[in-house]
Write a protein that holds these residues in place. Structure first.
Motif, PDB file in Angstrom:
ATOM      1  N   HIS A 471     -14.667 -98.112  -1.378  1.00  0.00           N
ATOM      2  CA  HIS A 471     -15.138 -98.667   0.126  1.00  0.00           C
ATOM      3  C   HIS A 471     -16.309 -99.567   0.179  1.00  0.00           C
ATOM      4  N   GLN A 472     -16.062-100.599   1.091  1.00  0.00           N
ATOM      5  CA  GLN A 472     -17.096-101.496   1.058  1.00  0.00           C
ATOM      6  C   GLN A 472     -18.637-100.917   1.650  1.00  0.00           C
ATOM      7  N   LEU A 473     -19.614-101.691   1.196  1.00  0.00           N
ATOM      8  CA  LEU A 473     -20.864-101.012   1.848  1.00  0.00           C
ATOM      9  C   LEU A 473     -20.957-101.503   3.388  1.00  0.00           C
ATOM     10  N   GLY A 474     -21.276-100.346   3.924  1.00  0.00           N
ATOM     11  CA  GLY A 474     -21.418-100.276   5.477  1.00  0.00           C
ATOM     12  C   GLY A 474     -20.143 -99.692   6.108  1.00  0.00           C
ATOM     13  N   ASP A 475     -19.236 -99.718   5.243  1.00  0.00           N
ATOM     14  CA  ASP A 475     -17.924 -98.832   5.756  1.00  0.00           C
ATOM     15  C   ASP A 475     -18.145 -97.275   6.112  1.00  0.00           C
ATOM     16  N   GLN A 476     -18.162 -96.822   7.158  1.00  0.00           N
ATOM     17  CA  GLN A 476     -18.645 -95.298   7.583  1.00  0.00           C
ATOM     18  C   GLN A 476     -17.705 -94.597   6.811  1.00  0.00           C
ATOM     19  N   SER A 477     -16.540 -94.743   5.817  1.00  0.00           N
ATOM     20  CA  SER A 477     -16.072 -93.830   4.836  1.00  0.00           C
ATOM     21  C   SER A 477     -16.494 -93.757   3.717  1.00  0.00           C
ATOM     22  N   GLU A 478     -17.426 -94.674   3.320  1.00  0.00           N
ATOM     23  CA  GLU A 478     -18.171 -94.955   2.100  1.00  0.00           C
ATOM     24  C   GLU A 478     -18.981 -93.755   1.994  1.00  0.00           C
ATOM     25  N   ALA A 479     -18.937 -93.269   0.681  1.00  0.00           N
ATOM     26  CA  ALA A 479     -19.380 -91.622   0.379  1.00  0.00           C
ATOM     27  C   ALA A 479     -20.795 -91.484   0.759  1.00  0.00           C
ATOM     28  N   ARG A 480     -21.625 -92.449   0.406  1.00  0.00           N
ATOM     29  CA  ARG A 480     -23.046 -92.263   0.704  1.00  0.00           C
ATOM     30  C   ARG A 480     -23.267 -92.216   2.053  1.00  0.00           C
ATOM     31  N   LEU A 481     -22.982 -93.385   2.841  1.00  0.00           N
ATOM     32  CA  LEU A 481     -23.174 -93.622   4.178  1.00  0.00           C
ATOM     33  C   LEU A 481     -22.389 -92.350   5.163  1.00  0.00           C
ATOM     34  N   SER A 482     -21.301 -91.990   4.627  1.00  0.00           N
ATOM     35  CA  SER A 482     -20.505 -90.898   5.192  1.00  0.00           C
ATOM     36  C   SER A 482     -21.357 -89.693   5.229  1.00  0.00           C
ATOM     37  N   ALA A 483     -22.100 -89.413   3.779  1.00  0.00           N
ATOM     38  CA  ALA A 483     -22.689 -88.208   3.728  1.00  0.00           C
ATOM     39  C   ALA A 483     -23.998 -88.253   4.642  1.00  0.00           C
ATOM     40  N   ALA A 484     -24.898 -89.572   4.737  1.00  0.00           N
ATOM     41  CA  ALA A 484     -25.581 -89.763   5.583  1.00  0.00           C
ATOM     42  C   ALA A 484     -25.582 -89.377   7.010  1.00  0.00           C
ATOM     43  N   LEU A 485     -24.521 -89.763   7.539  1.00  0.00           N
ATOM     44  CA  LEU A 485     -24.012 -89.645   9.022  1.00  0.00           C
ATOM     45  C   LEU A 485     -23.687 -88.114   9.184  1.00  0.00           C
TER      46      LEU A 485
END
Length: 538
Positions: A471-485
Protein backbone atom coordinates in the motif's frame (compact mmCIF):
# COMPACT_ATOMS: atom_id res chain seq x y z
CA UNK A 1 26.71 -7.39 1.42
CA UNK A 2 25.54 -4.14 2.91
CA UNK A 3 22.83 -2.00 1.39
CA UNK A 4 22.30 -0.14 4.65
CA UNK A 5 22.80 3.48 5.47
CA UNK A 6 25.10 5.31 7.82
CA UNK A 7 23.10 7.49 10.16
CA UNK A 8 24.20 10.71 11.80
CA UNK A 9 23.22 13.96 13.48
CA UNK A 10 25.65 16.84 13.00
CA UNK A 11 26.62 20.09 14.74
CA UNK A 12 29.11 22.81 13.81
CA UNK A 13 32.30 22.54 15.80
CA UNK A 14 32.75 25.51 18.16
CA UNK A 15 35.80 27.61 17.40
CA UNK A 16 36.88 25.45 14.47
CA UNK A 17 40.15 26.87 13.18
CA UNK A 18 41.16 24.43 10.46
CA UNK A 19 39.76 23.90 6.98
CA UNK A 20 36.25 22.55 6.94
CA UNK A 21 34.87 24.80 9.70
CA UNK A 22 32.15 26.06 7.40
CA UNK A 23 30.86 22.55 6.88
CA UNK A 24 31.21 21.56 10.53
CA UNK A 25 27.75 20.40 11.43
CA UNK A 26 27.08 18.14 14.44
CA UNK A 27 25.66 14.64 14.05
CA UNK A 28 23.54 12.75 16.53
CA UNK A 29 24.41 9.17 16.06
CA UNK A 30 25.63 5.90 17.43
CA UNK A 31 23.36 4.66 20.13
CA UNK A 32 24.45 3.51 23.55
CA UNK A 33 22.74 1.68 26.33
CA UNK A 34 24.16 0.62 29.68
CA UNK A 35 27.53 2.03 30.67
CA UNK A 36 27.05 5.33 28.90
CA UNK A 37 26.93 7.37 32.09
CA UNK A 38 24.30 9.63 33.52
CA UNK A 39 23.53 13.29 33.04
CA UNK A 40 25.99 15.23 35.16
CA UNK A 41 27.81 14.22 38.32
CA UNK A 42 28.11 15.85 41.72
CA UNK A 43 30.40 18.85 41.64
CA UNK A 44 30.51 18.97 37.84
CA UNK A 45 28.99 21.71 35.66
CA UNK A 46 25.56 20.93 34.24
CA UNK A 47 25.83 18.95 31.02
CA UNK A 48 29.01 17.04 31.81
CA UNK A 49 29.54 13.33 32.30
CA UNK A 50 31.86 12.37 35.17
CA UNK A 51 35.05 10.62 34.12
CA UNK A 52 35.70 7.19 35.60
CA UNK A 53 39.39 6.70 35.00
CA UNK A 54 42.22 8.72 33.57
CA UNK A 55 44.05 6.88 30.79
CA UNK A 56 47.84 7.03 30.89
CA UNK A 57 49.48 9.81 28.91
CA UNK A 58 50.58 7.35 26.28
CA UNK A 59 49.61 6.69 22.71
CA UNK A 60 50.30 2.99 23.15
CA UNK A 61 54.07 3.19 23.02
CA UNK A 62 54.19 5.85 20.28
CA UNK A 63 55.53 8.77 22.28
CA UNK A 64 52.49 9.76 24.28
CA UNK A 65 49.37 11.83 23.66
CA UNK A 66 49.93 15.44 22.65
CA UNK A 67 47.52 18.36 22.49
CA UNK A 68 45.78 18.25 19.10
CA UNK A 69 46.33 21.97 18.59
CA UNK A 70 50.11 21.48 18.53
CA UNK A 71 49.95 19.22 15.47
CA UNK A 72 46.79 20.47 13.72
CA UNK A 73 47.35 21.11 10.03
CA UNK A 74 50.70 19.33 9.87
CA UNK A 75 50.00 17.18 6.82
CA UNK A 76 51.80 14.56 4.80
CA UNK A 77 50.20 16.06 1.68
CA UNK A 78 49.24 19.68 2.45
CA UNK A 79 46.38 21.15 0.45
CA UNK A 80 47.10 24.22 -1.63
CA UNK A 81 44.69 26.93 -2.68
CA UNK A 82 41.60 28.43 -1.09
CA UNK A 83 38.87 26.80 0.94
CA UNK A 84 35.72 27.48 -1.17
CA UNK A 85 33.58 27.81 1.96
CA UNK A 86 35.70 30.30 3.89
CA UNK A 87 37.49 32.10 1.06
CA UNK A 88 40.73 31.73 3.03
CA UNK A 89 43.77 29.66 2.22
CA UNK A 90 43.88 26.17 3.66
CA UNK A 91 45.96 26.20 6.86
CA UNK A 92 47.86 23.02 5.96
CA UNK A 93 51.63 22.92 6.48
CA UNK A 94 54.26 20.35 5.61
CA UNK A 95 54.19 17.49 8.07
CA UNK A 96 53.94 13.72 8.20
CA UNK A 97 51.52 10.86 8.65
CA UNK A 98 52.82 10.57 12.22
CA UNK A 99 51.79 14.19 12.82
CA UNK A 100 48.33 13.43 11.48
CA UNK A 101 48.04 10.33 13.68
CA UNK A 102 49.15 12.37 16.69
CA UNK A 103 46.41 14.89 15.95
CA UNK A 104 43.81 12.11 15.77
CA UNK A 105 44.90 10.64 19.13
CA UNK A 106 44.91 14.06 20.81
CA UNK A 107 41.50 14.98 19.41
CA UNK A 108 40.00 11.74 20.69
CA UNK A 109 41.53 12.16 24.14
CA UNK A 110 40.26 15.74 24.41
CA UNK A 111 36.74 15.48 23.00
CA UNK A 112 35.49 11.89 22.72
CA UNK A 113 32.55 11.28 25.04
CA UNK A 114 33.98 7.97 26.21
CA UNK A 115 37.70 8.85 26.05
CA UNK A 116 38.38 6.84 29.21
CA UNK A 117 37.13 3.66 27.50
CA UNK A 118 39.52 3.79 24.52
CA UNK A 119 41.99 0.88 24.87
CA UNK A 120 45.41 2.08 25.95
CA UNK A 121 47.26 -0.89 24.43
CA UNK A 122 46.78 0.31 20.85
CA UNK A 123 49.83 1.56 18.97
CA UNK A 124 49.69 4.14 16.16
CA UNK A 125 52.65 2.46 14.47
CA UNK A 126 50.48 -0.59 13.83
CA UNK A 127 48.16 1.43 11.56
CA UNK A 128 49.27 2.69 8.16
CA UNK A 129 47.09 5.78 7.91
CA UNK A 130 45.46 8.34 10.22
CA UNK A 131 42.05 7.04 9.16
CA UNK A 132 42.94 3.44 10.04
CA UNK A 133 44.24 4.70 13.40
CA UNK A 134 41.09 6.73 14.03
CA UNK A 135 38.87 3.76 13.23
CA UNK A 136 40.11 1.80 16.26
CA UNK A 137 40.17 4.71 18.73
CA UNK A 138 36.73 4.14 20.18
CA UNK A 139 35.04 2.34 23.04
CA UNK A 140 34.83 -1.45 22.67
CA UNK A 141 31.86 -1.66 25.07
CA UNK A 142 28.35 -2.74 24.07
CA UNK A 143 24.77 -1.71 24.82
CA UNK A 144 22.37 -3.72 26.95
CA UNK A 145 21.27 -5.65 23.85
CA UNK A 146 24.85 -6.46 22.84
CA UNK A 147 25.19 -3.95 19.99
CA UNK A 148 28.39 -1.92 19.77
CA UNK A 149 28.11 1.15 21.97
CA UNK A 150 29.79 3.28 19.29
CA UNK A 151 28.47 2.05 15.93
CA UNK A 152 29.11 5.06 13.70
CA UNK A 153 32.66 6.29 14.23
CA UNK A 154 33.63 7.32 10.71
CA UNK A 155 35.39 9.74 8.37
CA UNK A 156 34.70 11.57 5.13
CA UNK A 157 36.93 13.16 2.54
CA UNK A 158 36.48 16.84 3.44
CA UNK A 159 35.76 18.06 -0.08
CA UNK A 160 33.22 15.29 -0.68
CA UNK A 161 31.54 16.15 2.60
CA UNK A 162 31.60 19.87 1.77
CA UNK A 163 29.72 19.20 -1.44
CA UNK A 164 27.21 16.97 0.34
CA UNK A 165 26.57 19.74 2.86
CA UNK A 166 25.36 22.26 0.31
CA UNK A 167 21.66 21.58 0.87
CA UNK A 168 18.65 19.44 0.06
CA UNK A 169 19.54 19.01 -3.62
CA UNK A 170 21.50 15.95 -4.69
CA UNK A 171 22.06 13.73 -7.69
CA UNK A 172 19.62 10.85 -7.78
CA UNK A 173 16.56 9.25 -9.30
CA UNK A 174 14.11 10.54 -6.71
CA UNK A 175 13.38 7.10 -5.30
CA UNK A 176 14.30 5.87 -1.84
CA UNK A 177 14.94 2.14 -1.74
CA UNK A 178 14.60 -0.23 1.20
CA UNK A 179 16.81 -3.32 1.46
CA UNK A 180 14.30 -5.54 3.23
CA UNK A 181 16.67 -8.44 2.81
CA UNK A 182 20.24 -7.53 1.96
CA UNK A 183 21.68 -11.01 1.39
CA UNK A 184 20.55 -13.46 -1.31
CA UNK A 185 17.72 -13.89 -2.03
CA UNK A 186 17.67 -10.10 -1.74
CA UNK A 187 14.53 -8.03 -1.59
CA UNK A 188 15.04 -4.37 -2.42
CA UNK A 189 11.89 -2.26 -2.79
CA UNK A 190 11.03 1.33 -3.56
CA UNK A 191 10.03 2.88 -0.23
CA UNK A 192 8.79 6.18 -1.65
CA UNK A 193 9.43 8.55 -4.54
CA UNK A 194 9.96 12.28 -4.73
CA UNK A 195 7.55 14.39 -6.78
CA UNK A 196 8.79 15.66 -10.16
CA UNK A 197 11.74 13.28 -10.26
CA UNK A 198 13.03 10.72 -12.79
CA UNK A 199 11.32 7.99 -10.72
CA UNK A 200 7.89 9.65 -10.86
CA UNK A 201 8.37 10.42 -14.55
CA UNK A 202 8.92 6.67 -15.06
CA UNK A 203 5.66 5.96 -13.16
CA UNK A 204 7.49 4.16 -10.38
CA UNK A 205 5.77 3.77 -7.01
CA UNK A 206 6.33 2.44 -3.53
CA UNK A 207 6.49 -1.34 -3.37
CA UNK A 208 8.15 -2.05 -6.72
CA UNK A 209 10.87 -4.69 -6.28
CA UNK A 210 14.21 -4.37 -8.07
CA UNK A 211 15.01 -7.51 -10.06
CA UNK A 212 18.01 -6.44 -12.15
CA UNK A 213 20.34 -3.46 -12.55
CA UNK A 214 22.37 -3.20 -15.76
CA UNK A 215 21.74 -6.90 -16.32
CA UNK A 216 22.95 -7.95 -12.86
CA UNK A 217 20.52 -10.15 -10.96
CA UNK A 218 19.93 -8.13 -7.79
CA UNK A 219 18.06 -10.95 -6.07
CA UNK A 220 20.63 -13.72 -6.33
CA UNK A 221 23.98 -12.39 -7.60
CA UNK A 222 27.12 -12.85 -5.51
CA UNK A 223 30.69 -11.63 -5.70
CA UNK A 224 32.32 -8.32 -4.82
CA UNK A 225 32.13 -6.91 -8.34
CA UNK A 226 28.38 -7.42 -8.58
CA UNK A 227 27.78 -6.06 -5.09
CA UNK A 228 29.83 -2.94 -5.84
CA UNK A 229 28.02 -2.41 -9.14
CA UNK A 230 24.59 -2.70 -7.49
CA UNK A 231 25.51 -0.29 -4.72
CA UNK A 232 26.99 2.20 -7.19
CA UNK A 233 23.86 2.14 -9.34
CA UNK A 234 21.57 2.58 -6.33
CA UNK A 235 23.52 5.67 -5.26
CA UNK A 236 24.56 7.60 -8.39
CA UNK A 237 27.33 10.10 -7.83
CA UNK A 238 26.69 12.59 -10.62
CA UNK A 239 23.90 14.15 -12.66
CA UNK A 240 23.56 12.36 -15.98
CA UNK A 241 24.66 8.96 -14.70
CA UNK A 242 22.33 6.30 -16.16
CA UNK A 243 21.47 2.73 -15.23
CA UNK A 244 18.90 0.25 -16.48
CA UNK A 245 16.52 -1.28 -13.93
CA UNK A 246 13.98 -4.08 -14.13
CA UNK A 247 11.22 -3.95 -11.51
CA UNK A 248 8.59 -6.40 -10.35
CA UNK A 249 5.14 -4.98 -9.53
CA UNK A 250 2.49 -7.18 -7.91
CA UNK A 251 4.53 -10.26 -8.77
CA UNK A 252 4.90 -9.36 -12.46
CA UNK A 253 8.24 -8.42 -14.03
CA UNK A 254 8.04 -5.11 -15.90
CA UNK A 255 9.86 -3.88 -19.00
CA UNK A 256 13.35 -2.44 -18.37
CA UNK A 257 13.48 1.23 -17.34
CA UNK A 258 16.48 3.47 -17.87
CA UNK A 259 16.89 5.96 -15.02
CA UNK A 260 19.17 8.95 -15.39
CA UNK A 261 20.30 10.77 -12.27
CA UNK A 262 19.17 14.38 -12.04
CA UNK A 263 19.28 17.11 -9.43
CA UNK A 264 16.51 16.03 -7.10
CA UNK A 265 15.08 18.34 -4.45
CA UNK A 266 13.63 16.55 -1.47
CA UNK A 267 9.99 17.22 -0.61
CA UNK A 268 10.21 16.47 3.10
CA UNK A 269 6.50 16.78 3.98
CA UNK A 270 4.04 14.76 1.91
CA UNK A 271 0.54 13.26 1.99
CA UNK A 272 -0.93 15.82 4.38
CA UNK A 273 -4.53 14.77 4.98
CA UNK A 274 -7.37 14.75 7.47
CA UNK A 275 -8.98 11.37 8.19
CA UNK A 276 -12.56 11.24 9.49
CA UNK A 277 -13.10 8.46 12.01
CA UNK A 278 -16.06 7.47 14.13
CA UNK A 279 -14.49 9.15 17.12
CA UNK A 280 -13.10 12.32 15.59
CA UNK A 281 -10.78 13.74 12.96
CA UNK A 282 -7.18 12.61 12.73
CA UNK A 283 -4.40 14.44 10.93
CA UNK A 284 -1.76 12.48 9.02
CA UNK A 285 1.48 13.61 7.41
CA UNK A 286 4.59 11.89 6.08
CA UNK A 287 7.72 13.67 7.31
CA UNK A 288 10.98 12.47 5.74
CA UNK A 289 13.68 15.10 6.39
CA UNK A 290 14.41 17.78 9.00
CA UNK A 291 15.80 20.13 6.33
CA UNK A 292 15.29 23.86 5.88
CA UNK A 293 12.48 23.55 3.34
CA UNK A 294 10.49 21.36 5.71
CA UNK A 295 9.79 24.26 8.07
CA UNK A 296 7.32 26.07 5.80
CA UNK A 297 5.73 22.75 4.79
CA UNK A 298 5.27 21.69 8.43
CA UNK A 299 3.75 25.07 9.30
CA UNK A 300 1.35 24.77 6.35
CA UNK A 301 0.37 21.27 7.45
CA UNK A 302 -0.30 22.38 11.03
CA UNK A 303 -2.37 25.30 9.77
CA UNK A 304 -4.39 22.87 7.63
CA UNK A 305 -5.05 20.71 10.68
CA UNK A 306 -5.82 23.73 12.85
CA UNK A 307 -7.90 25.94 10.58
CA UNK A 308 -11.20 24.33 9.73
CA UNK A 309 -10.08 20.72 10.06
CA UNK A 310 -10.31 20.63 13.84
CA UNK A 311 -8.28 17.45 14.35
CA UNK A 312 -8.33 15.66 17.70
CA UNK A 313 -5.24 13.52 17.08
CA UNK A 314 -2.19 13.37 14.85
CA UNK A 315 -0.38 10.48 13.17
CA UNK A 316 3.16 11.60 12.36
CA UNK A 317 4.84 9.21 9.90
CA UNK A 318 8.60 9.37 10.48
CA UNK A 319 9.44 5.76 9.58
CA UNK A 320 12.08 6.92 7.07
CA UNK A 321 13.18 10.16 8.76
CA UNK A 322 16.86 9.89 9.59
CA UNK A 323 17.20 13.33 11.14
CA UNK A 324 18.05 16.91 10.23
CA UNK A 325 18.09 20.32 11.83
CA UNK A 326 17.58 20.42 15.56
CA UNK A 327 15.57 23.64 15.34
CA UNK A 328 13.16 22.01 12.89
CA UNK A 329 12.65 19.18 15.37
CA UNK A 330 12.18 21.70 18.17
CA UNK A 331 9.62 23.70 16.18
CA UNK A 332 7.71 20.57 15.21
CA UNK A 333 7.49 19.43 18.82
CA UNK A 334 6.37 22.93 19.85
CA UNK A 335 3.61 22.96 17.21
CA UNK A 336 2.32 19.53 18.24
CA UNK A 337 2.00 20.53 21.90
CA UNK A 338 0.92 23.84 23.44
CA UNK A 339 2.79 26.89 24.80
CA UNK A 340 1.41 26.18 28.27
CA UNK A 341 3.17 22.79 28.25
CA UNK A 342 6.47 23.76 26.62
CA UNK A 343 7.07 27.27 27.99
CA UNK A 344 10.42 27.48 29.74
CA UNK A 345 11.13 23.80 29.14
CA UNK A 346 14.18 22.19 27.57
CA UNK A 347 13.80 20.49 24.21
CA UNK A 348 17.27 19.00 24.46
CA UNK A 349 20.44 19.50 26.44
CA UNK A 350 23.85 18.36 25.24
CA UNK A 351 25.99 16.41 27.70
CA UNK A 352 29.78 16.24 27.20
CA UNK A 353 32.68 14.46 28.88
CA UNK A 354 34.09 15.71 32.17
CA UNK A 355 36.72 17.82 30.39
CA UNK A 356 34.01 20.11 28.97
CA UNK A 357 36.08 20.13 25.75
CA UNK A 358 34.29 23.04 24.08
CA UNK A 359 34.08 25.22 27.19
CA UNK A 360 30.31 25.61 27.04
CA UNK A 361 28.21 27.03 29.85
CA UNK A 362 25.07 25.20 30.94
CA UNK A 363 22.94 27.71 29.03
CA UNK A 364 24.91 27.10 25.85
CA UNK A 365 24.12 23.39 25.94
CA UNK A 366 20.35 23.95 25.99
CA UNK A 367 17.93 24.00 23.05
CA UNK A 368 14.44 25.21 24.03
CA UNK A 369 11.11 24.43 22.43
CA UNK A 370 11.19 27.04 19.69
CA UNK A 371 7.97 29.00 19.24
CA UNK A 372 8.92 31.14 16.25
CA UNK A 373 9.79 30.39 12.65
CA UNK A 374 13.11 31.11 11.01
CA UNK A 375 11.71 34.51 10.01
CA UNK A 376 10.54 35.28 13.54
CA UNK A 377 6.82 34.62 13.06
CA UNK A 378 4.83 32.95 15.83
CA UNK A 379 4.21 29.27 15.11
CA UNK A 380 0.73 27.71 15.17
CA UNK A 381 0.10 24.99 17.74
CA UNK A 382 -2.25 22.01 17.83
CA UNK A 383 -2.41 21.77 21.62
CA UNK A 384 -2.36 17.97 21.56
CA UNK A 385 -1.67 15.95 24.70
CA UNK A 386 -0.89 12.84 22.65
CA UNK A 387 0.51 11.95 19.25
CA UNK A 388 1.08 8.67 17.42
CA UNK A 389 4.37 8.31 15.54
CA UNK A 390 4.92 5.68 12.86
CA UNK A 391 8.46 4.43 13.32
CA UNK A 392 11.00 1.92 12.08
CA UNK A 393 14.71 1.18 12.25
CA UNK A 394 15.37 4.21 10.02
CA UNK A 395 13.68 6.62 12.46
CA UNK A 396 16.84 8.19 13.81
CA UNK A 397 18.54 11.08 15.44
CA UNK A 398 16.46 14.29 15.38
CA UNK A 399 13.32 12.22 14.83
CA UNK A 400 14.05 10.39 18.06
CA UNK A 401 14.63 13.77 19.69
CA UNK A 402 11.05 14.79 18.82
CA UNK A 403 9.78 11.65 20.56
CA UNK A 404 12.09 12.05 23.56
CA UNK A 405 11.45 15.77 24.04
CA UNK A 406 7.66 15.48 23.92
CA UNK A 407 7.75 12.66 26.44
CA UNK A 408 9.99 14.84 28.57
CA UNK A 409 7.20 17.41 29.02
CA UNK A 410 4.43 14.90 29.57
CA UNK A 411 2.99 14.50 26.08
CA UNK A 412 1.89 10.90 25.43
CA UNK A 413 3.78 9.57 22.39
CA UNK A 414 2.54 6.22 21.07
CA UNK A 415 4.79 4.40 18.61
CA UNK A 416 3.50 2.07 15.90
CA UNK A 417 5.82 0.10 13.60
CA UNK A 418 9.36 -0.91 14.50
CA UNK A 419 11.97 0.00 17.10
CA UNK A 420 13.82 3.21 16.25
CA UNK A 421 17.53 3.16 15.45
CA UNK A 422 18.81 4.41 18.82
CA UNK A 423 21.06 7.45 18.31
CA UNK A 424 21.01 9.80 21.29
CA UNK A 425 24.67 10.73 20.76
CA UNK A 426 26.43 13.12 18.44
CA UNK A 427 29.62 14.91 17.48
CA UNK A 428 31.29 17.97 16.06
CA UNK A 429 32.85 16.87 12.75
CA UNK A 430 36.40 18.16 12.43
CA UNK A 431 38.61 18.52 9.38
CA UNK A 432 42.35 17.93 9.51
CA UNK A 433 44.53 17.64 6.40
CA UNK A 434 41.59 16.96 4.07
CA UNK A 435 39.81 14.34 6.14
CA UNK A 436 36.77 15.15 8.26
CA UNK A 437 36.56 13.04 11.42
CA UNK A 438 33.31 12.12 13.15
CA UNK A 439 33.79 11.04 16.78
CA UNK A 440 30.96 11.02 19.33
CA UNK A 441 31.27 13.94 21.71
CA UNK A 442 27.87 14.46 23.34
CA UNK A 443 24.62 12.92 24.45
CA UNK A 444 21.25 14.68 24.13
CA UNK A 445 18.79 14.52 27.05
CA UNK A 446 15.26 15.88 27.49
CA UNK A 447 13.65 18.04 30.19
CA UNK A 448 13.67 15.08 32.58
CA UNK A 449 17.32 14.24 31.89
CA UNK A 450 16.42 11.13 29.88
CA UNK A 451 18.54 10.20 26.89
CA UNK A 452 19.80 6.65 27.25
CA UNK A 453 18.01 5.03 24.33
CA UNK A 454 20.92 3.50 22.50
CA UNK A 455 18.81 0.43 21.72
CA UNK A 456 16.04 2.62 20.32
CA UNK A 457 12.46 3.38 21.31
CA UNK A 458 10.28 0.27 21.10
CA UNK A 459 6.71 0.41 19.73
CA UNK A 460 3.81 0.68 22.13
CA UNK A 461 2.88 -2.76 23.51
CA UNK A 462 1.26 -4.87 20.81
CA UNK A 463 1.97 -2.31 18.10
CA UNK A 464 5.00 -3.80 16.35
CA UNK A 465 3.87 -3.71 12.72
CA UNK A 466 6.08 -4.55 9.74
CA UNK A 467 6.35 -2.12 6.86
CA UNK A 468 3.60 -2.63 4.29
CA UNK A 469 4.89 -2.26 0.75
CA UNK A 470 1.59 -3.37 -0.80
CA UNK A 471 0.00 0.00 0.00
CA UNK A 472 1.07 3.57 -0.60
CA UNK A 473 2.08 5.75 2.33
CA UNK A 474 -0.96 7.61 3.65
CA UNK A 475 -3.38 4.91 2.49
CA UNK A 476 -5.66 4.11 5.43
CA UNK A 477 -5.23 0.41 4.59
CA UNK A 478 -1.44 0.61 4.94
CA UNK A 479 -0.60 -1.62 7.90
CA UNK A 480 1.10 0.90 10.18
CA UNK A 481 -1.39 3.71 9.58
CA UNK A 482 -4.30 1.28 9.92
CA UNK A 483 -2.91 0.02 13.24
CA UNK A 484 -2.45 3.60 14.47
CA UNK A 485 -6.08 4.42 13.68
CA UNK A 486 -7.20 1.27 15.48
CA UNK A 487 -5.04 2.16 18.47
CA UNK A 488 -6.62 5.59 18.53
CA UNK A 489 -10.20 4.29 18.44
CA UNK A 490 -9.91 1.18 20.63
CA UNK A 491 -6.86 1.78 22.81
CA UNK A 492 -4.99 -1.19 21.32
CA UNK A 493 -3.42 -2.19 18.02
CA UNK A 494 -5.12 -4.98 16.05
CA UNK A 495 -4.64 -8.47 17.43
CA UNK A 496 -1.72 -10.22 15.78
CA UNK A 497 -0.12 -7.03 14.45
CA UNK A 498 3.01 -7.76 16.46
CA UNK A 499 3.59 -10.76 14.18
CA UNK A 500 2.71 -8.99 10.95
CA UNK A 501 5.01 -9.43 7.99
CA UNK A 502 5.85 -6.86 5.38
CA UNK A 503 3.18 -7.27 2.72
CA UNK A 504 4.42 -9.12 -0.32
CA UNK A 505 7.06 -11.11 1.58
CA UNK A 506 6.89 -14.77 2.45
CA UNK A 507 7.89 -15.91 5.93
CA UNK A 508 11.34 -17.07 4.83
CA UNK A 509 12.16 -13.58 3.59
CA UNK A 510 10.78 -11.57 6.47
CA UNK A 511 13.38 -12.28 9.13
CA UNK A 512 15.76 -11.14 10.38
CA UNK A 513 16.44 -8.17 8.10
CA UNK A 514 12.96 -6.67 8.35
CA UNK A 515 13.77 -5.06 11.71
CA UNK A 516 17.16 -3.66 10.65
CA UNK A 517 17.97 -0.25 9.13
CA UNK A 518 17.50 -0.63 5.42
CA UNK A 519 17.62 2.74 3.68
CA UNK A 520 20.83 2.48 1.62
CA UNK A 521 23.17 5.12 0.33
CA UNK A 522 21.53 8.32 1.52
CA UNK A 523 23.56 11.51 1.81
CA UNK A 524 24.72 12.14 5.40
CA UNK A 525 22.68 15.35 5.40
CA UNK A 526 19.58 13.22 4.97
CA UNK A 527 20.41 11.79 8.40
CA UNK A 528 21.90 14.77 10.20
CA UNK A 529 20.63 17.08 12.86
CA UNK A 530 22.02 20.59 12.41
CA UNK A 531 22.11 23.21 15.16
CA UNK A 532 23.52 26.71 15.53
CA UNK A 533 27.27 26.92 16.10
CA UNK A 534 28.43 26.76 19.69
CA UNK A 535 30.52 29.75 20.82
CA UNK A 536 34.27 29.85 20.32
CA UNK A 537 35.76 28.36 23.51
CA UNK A 538 38.54 30.96 23.33
Amino acid sequence: MDFRKVDARLLPRPGASVAGAALAVACLLAGCGGGGGGGGGAGLPIGLLPGTTTPPASGGGDGGIVASATVAGLCAAPRAGVNPDTGAAYPDRAGSLDNEKSWVRGWIDETYLWYTEVPTTLKAADYATPVAWFNVLKTPLTTASGRAKDRFHFTYDTEVYRQLSQGGVSAGYGMETAAIRSSPPRDIRIAFVEPNSPATNASLQRGAKILTIDGINVVSSTGTANVNAINAALSPKAVGESHTFTFEVNGVAQSPVQLTAAKVTSTPVQNVQVIDTGSGRVGYLLFNDHITTSEAQLIAAVNTFKQGAGIQDLVLDMRYNGGGQLLIASRLAYMISSPAVTAGKTFEQLTFNDKNPFHLTAAQTLTPFTGTSRSGQALPTLGLSRVTVLTGPDTCSASESVINSLRGVGVTVNLVGGTTCGKPYGFYPQDNCGTTYFAIQFKGVNQQGSGDYGDGFAPTAGCTVADDFAHQLGDQSEARLSAALTLRSTGACPAGSSKALASGLDKSQAAPDVEQPYMPGRSPLRENRLINPAPDPA
